[in-house]
Every structure is written in structure tokens, then in C-alpha cells.
Design a protein around this motif. Sequence first.
Motif, PDB file in Angstrom:
ATOM      1  N   GLY A 167      -3.529 -11.499  30.323  1.00 16.32           N
ATOM      2  CA  GLY A 167      -2.969 -10.503  31.222  1.00 16.32           C
ATOM      3  C   GLY A 167      -3.643 -10.577  32.576  1.00 16.32           C
ATOM      4  N   ALA A 168      -3.044  -9.939  33.576  1.00 16.41           N
ATOM      5  CA  ALA A 168      -3.563 -10.029  34.945  1.00 16.41           C
ATOM      6  C   ALA A 168      -5.004  -9.562  35.047  1.00 16.41           C
ATOM      7  N   GLY A 169      -5.358  -8.535  34.283  1.00 12.43           N
ATOM      8  CA  GLY A 169      -6.699  -7.990  34.397  1.00 12.43           C
ATOM      9  C   GLY A 169      -7.703  -8.600  33.447  1.00 12.43           C
ATOM     10  N   ASP A 170      -7.276  -9.563  32.619  1.00 12.18           N
ATOM     11  CA  ASP A 170      -8.200 -10.186  31.671  1.00 12.18           C
ATOM     12  C   ASP A 170      -9.313 -10.941  32.397  1.00 12.18           C
ATOM     13  N   ILE A 171     -10.540 -10.818  31.888  1.00 12.19           N
ATOM     14  CA  ILE A 171     -11.661 -11.589  32.427  1.00 12.19           C
ATOM     15  C   ILE A 171     -11.546 -13.005  31.898  1.00 12.19           C
ATOM     16  N   VAL A 172     -11.522 -13.992  32.806  1.00 14.28           N
ATOM     17  CA  VAL A 172     -11.366 -15.387  32.403  1.00 14.28           C
ATOM     18  C   VAL A 172     -12.587 -16.230  32.742  1.00 14.28           C
ATOM     19  N   ALA A 173     -13.521 -15.697  33.530  1.00 15.26           N
ATOM     20  CA  ALA A 173     -14.695 -16.495  33.901  1.00 15.26           C
ATOM     21  C   ALA A 173     -15.814 -15.589  34.382  1.00 15.26           C
ATOM     22  N   ILE A 174     -17.042 -16.134  34.285  1.00 12.37           N
ATOM     23  CA  ILE A 174     -18.223 -15.546  34.918  1.00 12.37           C
ATOM     24  C   ILE A 174     -18.755 -16.608  35.871  1.00 12.37           C
ATOM     25  N   CYS A 175     -18.576 -16.388  37.151  1.00 13.62           N
ATOM     26  CA  CYS A 175     -18.990 -17.360  38.172  1.00 13.62           C
ATOM     27  C   CYS A 175     -20.256 -16.853  38.853  1.00 13.62           C
ATOM     28  N   TYR A 176     -21.326 -17.616  38.743  1.00 13.06           N
ATOM     29  CA  TYR A 176     -22.605 -17.170  39.302  1.00 13.06           C
ATOM     30  C   TYR A 176     -22.682 -17.480  40.790  1.00 13.06           C
ATOM     31  N   THR A 177     -23.111 -16.476  41.535  1.00 11.79           N
ATOM     32  CA  THR A 177     -23.310 -16.628  42.966  1.00 11.79           C
ATOM     33  C   THR A 177     -24.730 -16.204  43.278  1.00 11.79           C
ATOM     34  N   SER A 178     -25.351 -16.873  44.247  1.00 17.73           N
ATOM     35  CA  SER A 178     -26.763 -16.664  44.508  1.00 17.73           C
ATOM     36  C   SER A 178     -27.061 -15.222  44.862  1.00 17.73           C
ATOM     37  N   GLY A 179     -28.128 -14.701  44.272  1.00 18.24           N
ATOM     38  CA  GLY A 179     -28.597 -13.380  44.634  1.00 18.24           C
ATOM     39  C   GLY A 179     -29.302 -13.414  45.979  1.00 18.24           C
ATOM     40  N   THR A 180     -29.645 -12.249  46.485  1.00 16.08           N
ATOM     41  CA  THR A 180     -30.358 -12.184  47.762  1.00 16.08           C
ATOM     42  C   THR A 180     -31.750 -11.610  47.555  1.00 16.08           C
ATOM     43  N   THR A 181     -31.845 -10.529  46.829  1.00 17.72           N
ATOM     44  CA  THR A 181     -33.146  -9.943  46.537  1.00 17.72           C
ATOM     45  C   THR A 181     -33.432  -9.973  45.047  1.00 17.72           C
ATOM     46  N   GLY A 182     -32.675 -10.739  44.314  1.00 16.37           N
ATOM     47  CA  GLY A 182     -32.868 -10.810  42.874  1.00 16.37           C
ATOM     48  C   GLY A 182     -32.199 -12.043  42.302  1.00 16.37           C
ATOM     49  N   ALA A 183     -32.073 -12.061  40.986  1.00 17.43           N
ATOM     50  CA  ALA A 183     -31.508 -13.220  40.297  1.00 17.43           C
ATOM     51  C   ALA A 183     -30.029 -13.393  40.647  1.00 17.43           C
ATOM     52  N   PRO A 184     -29.476 -14.594  40.410  1.00 18.27           N
ATOM     53  CA  PRO A 184     -28.043 -14.815  40.643  1.00 18.27           C
ATOM     54  C   PRO A 184     -27.197 -13.801  39.873  1.00 18.27           C
ATOM     55  N   LYS A 185     -26.061 -13.460  40.462  1.00 23.53           N
ATOM     56  CA  LYS A 185     -25.165 -12.475  39.850  1.00 23.53           C
ATOM     57  C   LYS A 185     -23.936 -13.176  39.294  1.00 23.53           C
ATOM     58  N   GLY A 186     -23.537 -12.778  38.088  1.00 25.12           N
ATOM     59  CA  GLY A 186     -22.365 -13.354  37.439  1.00 25.12           C
ATOM     60  C   GLY A 186     -21.117 -12.578  37.811  1.00 25.12           C
ATOM     61  N   VAL A 187     -20.313 -13.129  38.713  1.00 20.43           N
ATOM     62  CA  VAL A 187     -19.104 -12.455  39.166  1.00 20.43           C
ATOM     63  C   VAL A 187     -18.046 -12.527  38.064  1.00 20.43           C
ATOM     64  N   LEU A 188     -17.547 -11.378  37.652  1.00 23.12           N
ATOM     65  CA  LEU A 188     -16.469 -11.347  36.659  1.00 23.12           C
ATOM     66  C   LEU A 188     -15.154 -11.692  37.348  1.00 23.12           C
ATOM     67  N   MET A 189     -14.491 -12.744  36.860  1.00 17.79           N
ATOM     68  CA  MET A 189     -13.251 -13.233  37.462  1.00 17.79           C
ATOM     69  C   MET A 189     -12.077 -12.917  36.553  1.00 17.79           C
ATOM     70  N   THR A 190     -11.019 -12.366  37.129  1.00 15.03           N
ATOM     71  CA  THR A 190      -9.806 -12.102  36.367  1.00 15.03           C
ATOM     72  C   THR A 190      -8.794 -13.232  36.565  1.00 15.03           C
ATOM     73  N   ASP A 191      -7.819 -13.271  35.662  1.00 16.97           N
ATOM     74  CA  ASP A 191      -6.723 -14.228  35.803  1.00 16.97           C
ATOM     75  C   ASP A 191      -6.007 -14.009  37.137  1.00 16.97           C
ATOM     76  N   ALA A 192      -5.833 -12.750  37.526  1.00 16.40           N
ATOM     77  CA  ALA A 192      -5.161 -12.437  38.790  1.00 16.40           C
ATOM     78  C   ALA A 192      -5.950 -12.954  39.984  1.00 16.40           C
ATOM     79  N   MET A 193      -7.284 -12.973  39.890  1.00 23.56           N
ATOM     80  CA  MET A 193      -8.094 -13.502  40.995  1.00 23.56           C
ATOM     81  C   MET A 193      -7.862 -14.994  41.173  1.00 23.56           C
ATOM     82  N   TYR A 194      -7.738 -15.729  40.069  1.00 31.39           N
ATOM     83  CA  TYR A 194      -7.435 -17.162  40.174  1.00 31.39           C
ATOM     84  C   TYR A 194      -6.104 -17.372  40.897  1.00 31.39           C
ATOM     85  N   ARG A 195      -5.113 -16.560  40.521  1.00 36.39           N
ATOM     86  CA  ARG A 195      -3.798 -16.735  41.137  1.00 36.39           C
ATOM     87  C   ARG A 195      -3.788 -16.263  42.590  1.00 36.39           C
TER      88      ARG A 195
END
Length: 522
Positions: A167-195
Motif C-alpha cells: 500500500g502507499a503508506g507501507d514502509i519499504v526501506a530504511i535508508c541511513y543518512t548521516s547524523g549531525t550530532t549523533g549516529a546515522p538515522k534510519g529514514v523510514l521510506m514508504t512505497d509512495a516516497m519511491y513513486r
Amino acid sequence: MQHIDTDLSVSDLLDARVREHGDRVFCTWQQESITYAELGERVDRLANGLLANGITAGSHVAVMLAHHPDHILTLLALLRIGAIEVPINTHLRGEGLCYQLSHSEPQAIIADEEFAEQLLPALDAVGGPVRLIWRGANEPQPTAQTQVIGFVEMSRGPAGRPAHRAGAGDIVAICYTSGTTGAPKGVLMTDAMYRAAATSSLLLSGIDEGDVPLFWEPMYHLFGIEVVVLALCKPVTLAMVERFSASSFWRWARASKATHIHYVGGVLQLLLRQPPQPEDRSHGIRVAWGGGCPTQTWHPFEERFGIEMRDSFGMTETAALNIVNTRGIPGALGVPLPYFEARVIDEAGEPAGTGEVGQLLIRGKQPGIVTPGYYRNPEATAATIREGWLHTGDLVRQDEDGVFWFFARQKDSIRRRGENVSAWEVERVINQHPQVEESAAIMVVNEFGDEDLKVFIKPVGKPFAVEPFLSWCRERMAKFQVPRFVAFADDFPRTPTQRIRKHELSKALDDGWDAEKLASAP
């Protein structure tokens, strides 16, 4: 296009291309051509192979693959079954890799043999049983915690479309992006974000049916994934090459009859640095689209290669690109796409006036096209997303025509070679060196106008050998995290709370060592 069709998942797009354009070539790779029909069959077989080995909807699957068609199959097969992909940057090693494997909690890892030296020592970080799906002839020995399965075996599952429909709101990935004052953050990606990312690229680039994008972008980043999904939105042919190469780029473009090229990081500058050739304009490229084209690069690139530039602004959390510059204004971010909103606020959180510098906020006009948050990090989610608006941490201004212009970053990060580099991550590793008491990493502008990385070191004892230090860094960090410039400090300027006042550190390029020249300043 004024909105994203959230009734269609990425897998639905694949089905539509197979049904309507099955005989069309989806992708060329070396001497191979893959049609949409062949793509659909191979994706289904891999998806069913994954299901047969216990990888199902909701399973976390780390992917550490090079740039080749099997990586495309893996991406689409995981979407097919509703598994959650964790794309791993193939340059990661040491603590950076261990952190992502530990934090994302994968039940399976799909990897190429060429990354064995980095990956195998990091497997203990997973902290539990894991299936290692190995693409290569020399399979590692299984352990009490690791079951090893061959990728080829996995890809020979039964034919037939798996039943799962995302579904559009389903989480399909965890994409890590560099942190600034802490550890990298895992961005929750939805199917709709890919599209949304793919649709935005289509709108920016003007790619249409029958076009041929040159596909070099790594799929451990959203800007590579969006190109794959783009080719499911429109029947185009991806001319896939192994990696970016400035010296081979135009030869590949001519041989593949490419019509569009994508850029990030310093790609345009690297191409401009190549010696001028009589055939610089003898290609079929019409448009270069991407993000972050330096003002001083725009017109020289257009004039030398005869290609229209189309630039944009975005971030992983907001589906790659949200503000686009199709008006040909060098240096401008542009205006928001129709399904995104953007605003600027001052330090008090109030709307900034026309021409006034403030923080950029982004909001989707449709549900699911901006991240719902960060994996296992509610504090960062609450700090970044407030009242539906995502706080980018970038300082911009908006002119009287509604055009946004970049000013500076609030965040302690550097955009280097297309990668977001966290100063915190770099300093964390460097401070473990036995001769380093403390360090501070900053962004500098190099001789080509690109962002580069400089580190100041307060050493323990003297002399400090820089070349062995850089070798030590290369063993423990991704290559884009290893500083180019190294300078020394007896002490650092500090705030009353003892934070280093980085803005007071010198941005000169000639007051220390340059790793590319391997020679010290006088």
C-alpha cells in the motif's frame, strides 16, 4: 502531473509495464538486453525464492550489492513481497557498517562477494541469526548464527506473481543518512516516497516514452532507486553501466544512444575537468538533471556539451527532490513541485519575510510522500517533524517571484562527492587514534568549488605522522569520510559549555597537509 497516484504501488507499475510493453527493452547491461517481460519473470522467481527461505513481508533485509542487474532484481523482489530493504553503502566499513547492521536488525543480508573483506568481520554486529544470501562463487562458511544461501539458487524460485500488494503508506526501506550530532538515522521510506521520487525526476528531466537514461547511480542511495522506479513509470531503456567514470562517460553515452544524464555531487565538475575533445557535442544527450549544480558550473557545462541543465533540491526524508529549477537560473533552488509545500521560518518559528533568510520546511500535500520518521529514534523524529512540517536544517530565502535560494546549512554536515558526511561520525573515529587527543572536522571549498573535508587535530605527543594516519583512517572509514586536508591545533576555540567554535577554524587549504598531494605546507 499534480499528484502521485497512491492507488498504484511500485509492483503494480512493474505489472503494467510487463502487460503493456513486455517486448520493450527495460535495461541494457554490457552485452545483455533485458525486456520488461524478462524483468517481471526474474523478479517473481527471486521473490518466490526469498519467500521459500523465510523472508516475508516485514522482514528486514540488508543489501550490499554492486551496480548490476541483479541489484535491480533484488530491489524489486523485496518490494514484491513487502520486505523492508536496508540499502548499505558499499564503501562502508568498520564501525559505520557495524552500526547500521546492529541498528537495522536484519533477518537476512544479500551481498556480493567483492565486499567480503568489509562485511564478514561485521556480521557479529547483527546480534542474532541471519541468512546470508551470497552472490559469488566463494561462499563463506556458515556459523552458529549465519546460514549461507547462494544468490543464484535463490533466484531460481518458482514462477508466478507473489500475492502481496504494497500500500502507499507501507514502509519499504530504511535508508541511513548521516547524523549531525549523533549516529546515522534510519529514514523510514514508504512505497509512495519511491513513486514520488521517480515522478519528480520525470517532471524535472522531461524523460518520456522511448528515452534512454544513462544509468550509473548506485542503488544504495535514493537517487539510484528513483531511476529504476522511473523506468517503471514510463517505458524507457536504462543504459546501465557499472559505475561513474569521467573518462568513459561520453563514450558510454554515445554507444548507448543515451538521451538523459543524472548528476549528483561533483559529477559535472569531474566531466568539465576532462580535456576538451572535438566530439564533446557529438552525443544524443538533451538534458542533465540532478541536484546541487554549482553556479559557476552551470553555463560552462551547457556551452561545452550542448546540454540543458535542470537542477533541484531535496533530501532522503522528502523523497529525493521537492524544489525544482527548470527556468535555467544558475544557483537557484527553484520552486516546489505541485504535490509539495515549502515555507521559510525565522529563529522564532514565525514565517520569514520575502528575501529574509530562515530555515526551509517541507510538507507533502498527499499522505505518505514524506517520511513518517526515523527507525528506532523517536527523539529525532519529534525534533525533525513538527505539526506535519519536516524541518530540513537548511537556511534559504525566497524572492519576490517565489523562487527559493540556498544560503547555508544549520547542520554540522558536509556534502562531499554526492555523500552526506557527518562531522560527528568522522570525529568519533579519528578520536580513537592513539595520537589524537581531540579533533574537529569542517567543510571547506576546494580549488574546484566543491565541498571537501578538513580535519583539525590536537595531537598527543610529536611528531605526528600524517601519511600513516590517513592509512589508518582508510581502514576504518568509507573513502568519502577520510579527510583530504589535515591541520593541527594546540587547542580549540570554545564556547562557555566547552563546545568547539568551528566557525572560527581556518578554511584555508594551505595550512596543513593535502592528502591528494601528500606534501606538507611550509
